[in-house]
Design a protein around this motif. Structure first.
Motif, mmCIF file in Angstrom:
data_model
loop_
_atom_site.group_PDB
_atom_site.id
_atom_site.type_symbol
_atom_site.label_atom_id
_atom_site.label_comp_id
_atom_site.label_asym_id
_atom_site.label_seq_id
_atom_site.Cartn_x
_atom_site.Cartn_y
_atom_site.Cartn_z
ATOM 1 N N LEU A 44 0.826 -1.212 0.000
ATOM 2 C CA LEU A 44 0.000 0.000 0.000
ATOM 3 C C LEU A 44 0.860 1.263 0.000
ATOM 4 O O LEU A 44 1.898 1.308 0.648
ATOM 5 N N PRO A 45 0.405 2.322 -0.704
ATOM 6 C CA PRO A 45 1.071 3.618 -0.583
ATOM 7 C C PRO A 45 0.992 4.099 0.879
ATOM 8 O O PRO A 45 0.064 3.714 1.604
ATOM 9 N N SER A 46 1.939 4.940 1.287
ATOM 10 C CA SER A 46 2.018 5.350 2.701
ATOM 11 C C SER A 46 0.713 5.921 3.236
ATOM 12 O O SER A 46 0.313 5.635 4.363
ATOM 13 N N ALA A 84 8.206 2.779 7.744
ATOM 14 C CA ALA A 84 7.361 2.995 8.928
ATOM 15 C C ALA A 84 7.250 4.487 9.238
ATOM 16 O O ALA A 84 6.158 5.001 9.500
ATOM 17 N N LYS A 85 8.378 5.177 9.156
ATOM 18 C CA LYS A 85 8.363 6.619 9.446
ATOM 19 C C LYS A 85 7.450 7.367 8.478
ATOM 20 O O LYS A 85 6.692 8.249 8.870
ATOM 21 N N LEU A 104 3.851 6.699 9.440
ATOM 22 C CA LEU A 104 3.480 7.421 10.668
ATOM 23 C C LEU A 104 3.256 8.897 10.382
ATOM 24 O O LEU A 104 2.366 9.530 10.944
ATOM 25 N N GLU A 105 4.070 9.429 9.478
ATOM 26 C CA GLU A 105 3.944 10.848 9.124
ATOM 27 C C GLU A 105 2.561 11.169 8.543
ATOM 28 O O GLU A 105 2.051 12.268 8.697
ATOM 29 N N CYS A 106 1.955 10.186 7.863
ATOM 30 C CA CYS A 106 0.648 10.406 7.226
ATOM 31 C C CYS A 106 -0.517 10.183 8.188
ATOM 32 O O CYS A 106 -1.662 10.492 7.864
ATOM 33 N N MET A 107 -0.234 9.623 9.350
ATOM 34 C CA MET A 107 -1.352 9.243 10.238
ATOM 35 C C MET A 107 -1.984 10.439 10.942
ATOM 36 O O MET A 107 -1.305 11.429 11.233
#
Lengths: 459, 459
Positions: free
Chosen positions: B59-61, B88-89, B92-95
């Motif tokens: 999946l894309p980030s 992972a970073k 997380l940045e997109c969350m």
């Protein structure tokens, strides 16, 4: 900044004094600072009807329309009948057609037709369409204030179209895309439209995979989808996939509040109908009493029948022998109360679980263990108390063993009964507290009797 | 157009076969057609953990981030630990920081710190702030993905700013306006911003009178305001009126679902804690059983104590005289059951009413009338049945009069008890079915006894 300026006494006094002194211009200025809902609160707090009408007349048409959307049918028809026809027509033009249809639904036929006569032909047709659906379907919950664009438009044309339609739209966050036949084929968010290049074709921009609901489906399906997919609105389509309306998230919230209360009423052993009447401000005390009795009496009479059966079983107790037998009867409330409570806790939890997901083997094992452990604990406590109080080992043993059995059986019946009802395709919520109690009362007495006979023979 | 493409078996098989054949590019293409929630459903249906990870890696980030937002803590920490650190970073940045904080809240201290270490300094500070709040406050429910602009900006500057921020924003429907100190002073809808002239100053465009909630307030206050004012999001401010976050309507819906279930659990005589554990997929059977017992046992033991007191009162019945007295005991389940049912119906309806609005004199009169009329009807039915079955006028009269009295008193106690609890500032929902039943059992037995003595003397 004032935080939420919910209606204060001060504001109410200020509004009253402005109306009394005919300072309508100042009144309008003051009201424009406030949220529609707060103005509606003030209007409801004004006891004098003339003042209500004056206040309503002062409002700009769009604000007056929003007030009517929030109000009940009585307020609506009262206000519309008091206004000049032209003013009334202007206000009706600004109203959400979904909300208007909900109100018209509750009016008498002739009054409904009079209001529809005030509307322009387009709105009149739309309202008639909305009135056609049952209240609890997606179609009965939807409204017409959506923006739709043709899939062949460019982004620029779409923005132009959106600007024209924006005034009548109740939400502009989603723009629905239809083909030449009016079939729903995609959706665009306002955000995507704004960042798109002017000459992009909508068909290439839109998201094809969109969540929608059929007009004849239960409105709870719309709630489920909006909640699951985190939507702000959901489109409603007909059998031919043509876009017929949208349901906005604020209407979803209203439905959720209603449904949650409905479930609680059922669990308590009453009905949806009682809730509807209780929440209708127009309903008279007599209507409320009748609806409550209609909802609750069937369960009470069922329960009554159970009590009579219980008394018949108890007459059989006499074979136990006089003195023990009478002593055992003293513990009846304890025995049947505890079984009923364990059962109603288990059944309520199961009904709640069923409304969210399937009940698994694990849930049944859990209820059994809870009944067993709870039963052992309560049975030990009762054994100690009863022995200390009555110093009779037979009675102590019979009561505490029955208590344990009753609680375990209560838990099992409590978890299985809603599952059984679900299996035969009924709503598990009909297993209300009164029903489960009655059922477990009778089982409990039989167990008590059986245990007593068995124990007294063994000892 | 397919309608809602909820996970089908076919799709699941297709995904499985693509993963098995290492066709990751095709897999990604396929998945982009589907809604995040549907992809999450597929992921949960994949039993093989390696497949889950493969699917997640493809999946894309931004999509992966959305999946994590929907998932529970176990899935989150499992996936993050399996990914390369850089990937992972990015995810997380997109969350959403609000959702991330909710998940981190449930992680062990060391794992939580490890995740926070992955974040950029700005996000790390924001997450730490969110972690500081209690779960059930507005602060604990809010998220950080809002757009705020300074009141001195022009509309053009604001649109520019909005475009820059739009990527990180979780909602762009409301744009919040702050002053130079970061205090919330107004709000603009995207719609208003778009139709404004480029050189208009935001301060002149914004709506000053906006609804907000303090960070320390109960999240139910946020629910009430969003529902009352039909909002799509509500801003959360601190004591100094500084904007700290927003709560979006989809989170409001989640809270509503949780609170509705909570109320039902309480009404059934259990606790919020039992519900939390029951809904947590990670909880073991043992944890579920312990939490159920913790929630339910106190009510059961209270009920047990009531039953023991009832037995003590019943021993006093012996003065009535042997044969009548034993016969009267047979009707105990009937007498106390009906009082309890009437009472629990009345109290449940009152608790539900209190959660929506104040209970008025009219409501109390209604419950009294319902108890009285229901009592008269049930009492007549029972009189006929009992007379036909036992042919004893004394017993018939005593039982049916007690039944009437008990049902009226049940209704009165049922409506007044929640009001009393509310008056002493507690949550009326603690008046659960087990409590009201126990209370009315004891009252019912005393009335039964009193009526019996009185009637037998009179006759």
């Amino acid at each position: 900044m004032d935080r939420t300026r919910e209606t204060s006494q001060d504001l109410l006094e200020e509004v009253k004094s402005l109306i009394e002194n005919h300072k309508y211009f100042e009144l309008r200025e003051l009201l424009e600072e406030y949220h529609i809902i707060d103005i509606f609160d003030i209007m409801e707090s004004l006891e004098d009807e003339d003042m209500q009408i004056k206040l309503f007349e002062v409002l700009p048409s769009d604000m007056a329309a929003s007030i009517l959307e929030e109000s009940g049918v009585e307020f609506f028809s009262n206000m519309i009948s008091k206004l000049e026809i032209e003013h009334a027509k202007n206000i009706l033009e600004c109203m959400s057609l979904g909300d208007m249809a909900d109100i018209l639904n509750e009016l008498e036929e002739d009054e409904r037709l009079k209001i529809i006569d005030y509307l322009n032909p387009e709105d009149a047709a739309a309202v008639k369409e909305l009135l056609f659906y049952e209240d609890d379907t997606a179609g009965g919950t939807m409204t017409k204030g959506y923006i739709s664009i043709n899939k062949h438009m460019t982004a620029l044309e779409a923005i132009e179209h959106m600007r024209e339609e924006a005034e009548d739209a109740e939400t502009i966050y989603y723009i629905y895309v239809v083909d030449d036949d009016g079939k729903l084929v995609g959706v665009l968010s306002l955000r995507e439209l704004i960042v798109a290049r002017n000459d992009s074709i909508i068909e290439d921009l839109m998201i094809e995979n969109l969540v929608s609901v059929y007009d004849y489906e239960d409105r709870e399906e719309a709630v489920r989808l909006v909640s699951k997919y985190n939507l702000v609105a959901i489109p409603v389509i007909d059998k031919e996939n043509k876009l017929r309306g949208i349901i906005k998230v604020d209407d979803i919230i209203d439905v959720m509040e209603e449904e949650a209360n409905e479930d609680m009423y059922k669990l308590a052993g009453s009905s949806e109908h009682e809730m509807d009447v209780a929440e209708d401000e127009k309903s008279t005390l007599l209507q409320q009493i009748t609806s409550s009795l209609r909802g609750r009496l069937p369960w009470l009479i069922l329960s009554l029948a159970g009590g009579v059966v219980a008394s018949l079983i108890l007459t059989k107790f006499e074979v136990i022998g006089d003195s023990k037998f009478v002593q055992l009867l003293f513990f009846l409330p304890l025995i049947i109360g505890m079984g009923g409570n364990t059962g109603s806790q288990a059944s309520s939890v199961t009904v709640i679980t069923l409304s969210n997901r399937d009940v698994e083997r694990k849930d049944i094992i859990k209820e059994f263990c809870v009944g067993l452990i709870g039963g052992v604990i309560c049975s030990l406590i009762s054994a100690i108390l009863i022995y200390l109080m009555y110093r009779d080992m037979d009675v102590t043993l019979i009561v505490s063993i029955t208590l344990l059995l009753n609680m375990v059986i209560g838990a099992i019946v409590g978890v299985l009964m809603p599952l059984f009802i679900r299996k035969i395709d009924s709503d598990p919520a009909i297993i209300s507290t009164p029903v489960i109690s009655m059922f477990l009362d009778i089982i409990g007495i039989c167990i008590y009797y059986g245990t007593a006979i068995l124990m007294l023979k063994l000892i």
